[in-house]
Motif scaffolding. Structure first.
Motif, mmCIF file in Angstrom:
data_model
loop_
_atom_site.group_PDB
_atom_site.id
_atom_site.type_symbol
_atom_site.label_atom_id
_atom_site.label_comp_id
_atom_site.label_asym_id
_atom_site.label_seq_id
_atom_site.Cartn_x
_atom_site.Cartn_y
_atom_site.Cartn_z
ATOM 1 N N PRO A 58 -45.859 -20.986 49.487
ATOM 2 C CA PRO A 58 -45.398 -20.127 49.050
ATOM 3 C C PRO A 58 -45.595 -20.075 47.393
ATOM 4 N N ASN A 59 -46.053 -18.734 46.817
ATOM 5 C CA ASN A 59 -45.955 -18.429 45.871
ATOM 6 C C ASN A 59 -45.020 -17.503 45.066
ATOM 7 N N PRO A 60 -44.677 -17.983 43.575
ATOM 8 C CA PRO A 60 -44.110 -19.058 43.642
ATOM 9 C C PRO A 60 -43.358 -19.463 44.195
ATOM 10 N N VAL A 61 -43.536 -21.011 43.874
ATOM 11 C CA VAL A 61 -42.140 -21.790 44.445
ATOM 12 C C VAL A 61 -40.179 -21.766 43.196
ATOM 13 N N LYS A 62 -40.020 -21.948 43.701
ATOM 14 C CA LYS A 62 -38.742 -22.323 42.755
ATOM 15 C C LYS A 62 -38.737 -23.691 42.090
ATOM 16 N N ALA A 63 -38.500 -23.980 40.526
ATOM 17 C CA ALA A 63 -38.140 -25.388 40.579
ATOM 18 C C ALA A 63 -37.578 -26.531 41.252
ATOM 19 N N GLY A 64 -37.748 -27.999 41.295
ATOM 20 C CA GLY A 64 -37.053 -28.452 42.555
ATOM 21 C C GLY A 64 -36.520 -27.892 43.397
ATOM 22 N N LYS A 65 -36.691 -27.221 43.867
ATOM 23 C CA LYS A 65 -36.421 -26.712 45.744
ATOM 24 C C LYS A 65 -37.302 -26.402 46.407
ATOM 25 N N VAL A 66 -36.937 -26.994 48.011
ATOM 26 C CA VAL A 66 -38.059 -27.886 49.054
ATOM 27 C C VAL A 66 -39.001 -26.984 49.027
ATOM 28 N N PHE A 67 -39.983 -27.084 49.738
ATOM 29 C CA PHE A 67 -41.165 -25.632 50.512
ATOM 30 C C PHE A 67 -41.643 -26.253 51.553
ATOM 31 N N GLU A 68 -42.408 -26.067 52.118
ATOM 32 C CA GLU A 68 -43.704 -26.201 52.713
ATOM 33 C C GLU A 68 -44.523 -25.686 52.548
ATOM 34 N N VAL A 69 -45.020 -27.274 53.325
ATOM 35 C CA VAL A 69 -46.862 -27.062 52.929
ATOM 36 C C VAL A 69 -47.030 -26.488 54.520
ATOM 37 N N ARG A 70 -48.051 -25.559 54.463
ATOM 38 C CA ARG A 70 -49.306 -25.965 55.931
ATOM 39 C C ARG A 70 -50.765 -26.098 55.691
ATOM 40 N N ALA A 71 -51.331 -26.990 56.465
ATOM 41 C CA ALA A 71 -52.817 -27.307 56.312
ATOM 42 C C ALA A 71 -53.669 -27.225 57.173
ATOM 43 N N THR A 72 -54.886 -27.223 57.840
ATOM 44 C CA THR A 72 -55.372 -27.039 59.507
ATOM 45 C C THR A 72 -57.059 -27.213 58.973
ATOM 46 N N ALA B 298 -41.635 -29.239 43.784
ATOM 47 C CA ALA B 298 -42.463 -29.787 42.428
ATOM 48 C C ALA B 298 -41.326 -29.115 41.441
ATOM 49 N N GLY B 299 -41.382 -30.003 40.467
ATOM 50 C CA GLY B 299 -40.254 -29.271 39.411
ATOM 51 C C GLY B 299 -41.452 -28.701 37.972
ATOM 52 N N GLN B 300 -42.771 -28.091 38.736
ATOM 53 C CA GLN B 300 -43.351 -27.311 37.302
ATOM 54 C C GLN B 300 -44.659 -27.366 37.932
ATOM 55 N N SER B 301 -45.535 -26.595 37.227
ATOM 56 C CA SER B 301 -46.475 -25.901 37.959
ATOM 57 C C SER B 301 -47.789 -26.729 37.739
ATOM 58 N N CYS B 302 -47.880 -26.642 38.890
ATOM 59 C CA CYS B 302 -49.357 -28.549 38.914
ATOM 60 C C CYS B 302 -50.630 -27.999 39.865
ATOM 61 N N GLU B 303 -51.575 -28.735 39.914
ATOM 62 C CA GLU B 303 -53.038 -28.591 40.892
ATOM 63 C C GLU B 303 -52.424 -29.553 42.174
ATOM 64 N N LEU B 304 -53.153 -29.182 43.682
ATOM 65 C CA LEU B 304 -52.246 -30.080 44.778
ATOM 66 C C LEU B 304 -53.494 -30.376 45.160
ATOM 67 N N THR B 305 -53.904 -31.338 45.974
ATOM 68 C CA THR B 305 -55.602 -31.745 46.128
ATOM 69 C C THR B 305 -55.095 -31.610 48.118
ATOM 70 N N PHE B 306 -56.231 -31.562 48.782
ATOM 71 C CA PHE B 306 -56.133 -32.061 49.978
ATOM 72 C C PHE B 306 -57.660 -32.763 50.089
ATOM 73 N N SER B 307 -57.335 -33.795 51.546
ATOM 74 C CA SER B 307 -58.736 -34.235 51.409
ATOM 75 C C SER B 307 -58.336 -35.122 53.197
ATOM 76 N N ALA C 286 -54.052 -24.305 43.475
ATOM 77 C CA ALA C 286 -52.738 -24.284 41.906
ATOM 78 C C ALA C 286 -51.773 -24.003 42.426
ATOM 79 N N LEU C 287 -50.008 -24.732 41.852
ATOM 80 C CA LEU C 287 -48.970 -24.643 42.712
ATOM 81 C C LEU C 287 -48.178 -24.134 41.162
ATOM 82 N N THR C 288 -47.479 -21.945 41.764
ATOM 83 C CA THR C 288 -46.581 -21.857 40.617
ATOM 84 C C THR C 288 -45.563 -22.079 40.885
ATOM 85 N N VAL C 289 -45.463 -22.619 39.375
ATOM 86 C CA VAL C 289 -43.219 -22.952 39.428
ATOM 87 C C VAL C 289 -42.758 -22.306 38.921
ATOM 88 N N ALA C 290 -41.671 -21.520 39.356
ATOM 89 C CA ALA C 290 -40.735 -20.490 38.492
ATOM 90 C C ALA C 290 -39.841 -20.819 38.272
#
Length: 107
Positions: free
Chosen positions: A10-24, A80-89, A103-107
């Motif tokens: 999701p973009n952006p996410v709300k600080a401290g709120k749970v959100f879903e990540v999907r990866a394939t 996430a509590g603040q904007s950050c970088e997510l790395t998937f491997s 990049a993960l944007t936290v508002a």
């Protein structure tokens, strides 16, 4: 070989709120149990490990086995509590390794 991964955040996410990540990731996931048309066994070729890191800190990991389908899809929840970088491997047999950064944007 070009590997394709699809990551949904999701973009952006709300600080401290749970959100879903999907990866394939596009990968055939050959189990090593099947045979070719000429009867020879196809070599095993699996994605064995998936990791997601938030600014370098491991937040989710999964070990994958032969029962996972081709193009393995994973979904998980995090916060996430603040904007950050997510790395998937993704790592696997025969030297397979694929990495993506978002990049993960936290508002």
């Amino acid at each position: 070989m070009v590997t394709r991964a699809v990551i949904t955040l999701p973009n952006p996410v709300k600080a401290g709120k749970v959100f879903e990540v999907r990866a394939t990731v596009a990968h055939a996931m050959e189990t090593g149990y099947r045979t070719s048309d000429d009867g020879t066994r196809l070599p095993r070729d699996l994605v064995r490990r998936f990791e997601c890191r938030l600014d370098g800190e491991l937040v989710f990991a999964a070990d994958l086995y032969a029962a996972i389908s081709a193009n393995p899809y994973l979904a998980f929840w995090m916060r996430a509590g603040q904007s950050c970088e997510l790395t998937f491997s993704w790592r696997g047999d025969n030297g397979f390794e694929h990495r993506e950064t978002r990049a993960l944007t936290v508002a």
